[in-house]
Motif scaffolding. Sequence first.
Motif, mmCIF file in Angstrom:
data_model
loop_
_atom_site.group_PDB
_atom_site.id
_atom_site.type_symbol
_atom_site.label_atom_id
_atom_site.label_comp_id
_atom_site.label_asym_id
_atom_site.label_seq_id
_atom_site.Cartn_x
_atom_site.Cartn_y
_atom_site.Cartn_z
ATOM 1 N N LEU A 1 37.252 36.632 10.866
ATOM 2 C CA LEU A 1 37.909 37.941 10.812
ATOM 3 C C LEU A 1 37.181 38.951 11.687
ATOM 4 O O LEU A 1 37.783 39.660 12.485
ATOM 5 C CB LEU A 1 37.942 38.427 9.360
ATOM 6 N N MET A 2 35.877 39.028 11.554
ATOM 7 C CA MET A 2 35.103 40.027 12.280
ATOM 8 C C MET A 2 34.911 39.637 13.734
ATOM 9 O O MET A 2 34.872 40.473 14.610
ATOM 10 C CB MET A 2 33.735 40.223 11.620
ATOM 11 N N ILE B 1 33.419 27.436 9.929
ATOM 12 C CA ILE B 1 32.890 28.791 10.093
ATOM 13 C C ILE B 1 33.504 29.654 8.998
ATOM 14 O O ILE B 1 34.720 29.619 8.805
ATOM 15 C CB ILE B 1 33.275 29.362 11.476
ATOM 16 N N PRO B 2 32.691 30.434 8.266
ATOM 17 C CA PRO B 2 33.249 31.254 7.181
ATOM 18 C C PRO B 2 34.357 32.183 7.688
ATOM 19 O O PRO B 2 34.260 32.754 8.770
ATOM 20 C CB PRO B 2 32.043 32.065 6.694
ATOM 21 N N GLY B 3 35.400 32.291 6.849
ATOM 22 C CA GLY B 3 36.560 33.096 7.230
ATOM 23 C C GLY B 3 36.212 34.546 7.521
ATOM 24 O O GLY B 3 36.803 35.176 8.398
ATOM 25 N N CYS B 4 35.235 35.101 6.797
ATOM 26 C CA CYS B 4 34.891 36.505 7.020
ATOM 27 C C CYS B 4 34.358 36.700 8.431
ATOM 28 O O CYS B 4 34.589 37.738 9.060
ATOM 29 C CB CYS B 4 33.885 36.985 5.985
ATOM 30 N N PHE B 5 33.672 35.682 8.963
ATOM 31 C CA PHE B 5 33.164 35.805 10.323
ATOM 32 C C PHE B 5 34.269 35.651 11.352
ATOM 33 O O PHE B 5 34.252 36.304 12.382
ATOM 34 C CB PHE B 5 32.034 34.796 10.578
ATOM 35 N N ARG C 1 29.643 24.419 4.433
ATOM 36 C CA ARG C 1 29.014 25.194 3.343
ATOM 37 C C ARG C 1 30.015 25.566 2.282
ATOM 38 O O ARG C 1 31.181 25.593 2.512
ATOM 39 C CB ARG C 1 28.329 26.462 3.850
#
Lengths: 136, 156
Positions: free
Chosen positions: B125-126, B119-123, B156
């Motif tokens: 975080l949010m 899962i992308p780190g930015c997600f 990805r």
Amino acid sequence: MIKRISHAPVWVLDQDSAKKFYTEKLGFEVRTDATMDDFRWLTVGPKDQPDFEIILAKPGPPMVDEEAAKAITALVARGQLGAGAMETDNCQRTYDELTKKGVQFLQEPADRPYGIEAVFRDDSGNWFSLTERKPG
Amino acid sequence: MPDVERLAHLRDAKDLMDRDYAEPLDLEAIAQTAGYSRFHFIRAFRGAYGQTPRDYLSARRVERARELLRNANLTVTEVCLLVGFSSLGSFSARFKADVGISPSEYRAREVRRGGPPPIPGCFVLMWSQANAQSGRSRAPARSVPSATSERKGETR
């Protein structure tokens, strides 16, 4: 068959300010800025990606009613909406450039399995990922 | 219309905690970022985000600790100090209250799972931010992001 995504909206609180931010800070180009009655159609896009446009949309009629506009405005201003992920060829360098221009970051470049990623906000409060993808 | 300027100032304060969580942030300084006195800041922040600034900062530190425990080869004490807690006792207590298990149990579980979910780190975080806002009243303590994602060949 659907071939590609050409437009995607981002809710902004002030279109003049957003236009300045996306062009002067992020280096995007204006694709269209047209006003019809009270409705302003404003789109921008990265110079290297001519077939995609971000619609800088102000919450309000005719797109959404007043009540919905209030809710969207509060969400954007509180910083709770994420608008997408942007790619860079060098995350650290872009981070340095944007920081110098006053762009607000809430995460410095960090190593992730898929690349190096930082997180910033636009002038309205929308957050974006800024990622340098790992090759392969 | 909502008071956008006021919300933007509170957002600045929240972003400061998200960015500089590892620093010894004091409430006075955070309140100043938002242009508030300490007392009014706590109330205004809770009004906008549903929890006090102190709780928000602790939740952010615990979330960052979870990331380090998943990904980095560090001791629990090192992780504790790296994310801004000043004592192991308060770190462990807060971690357990938020995650439901101790930091070392958490790491052992993640190791068994075979690495972080794609899962992308930015997600992440949010996600943790939104979850912190709604999770306070939830019982029992909230869980960590599910790692039962499908891995389709490659991340990805």
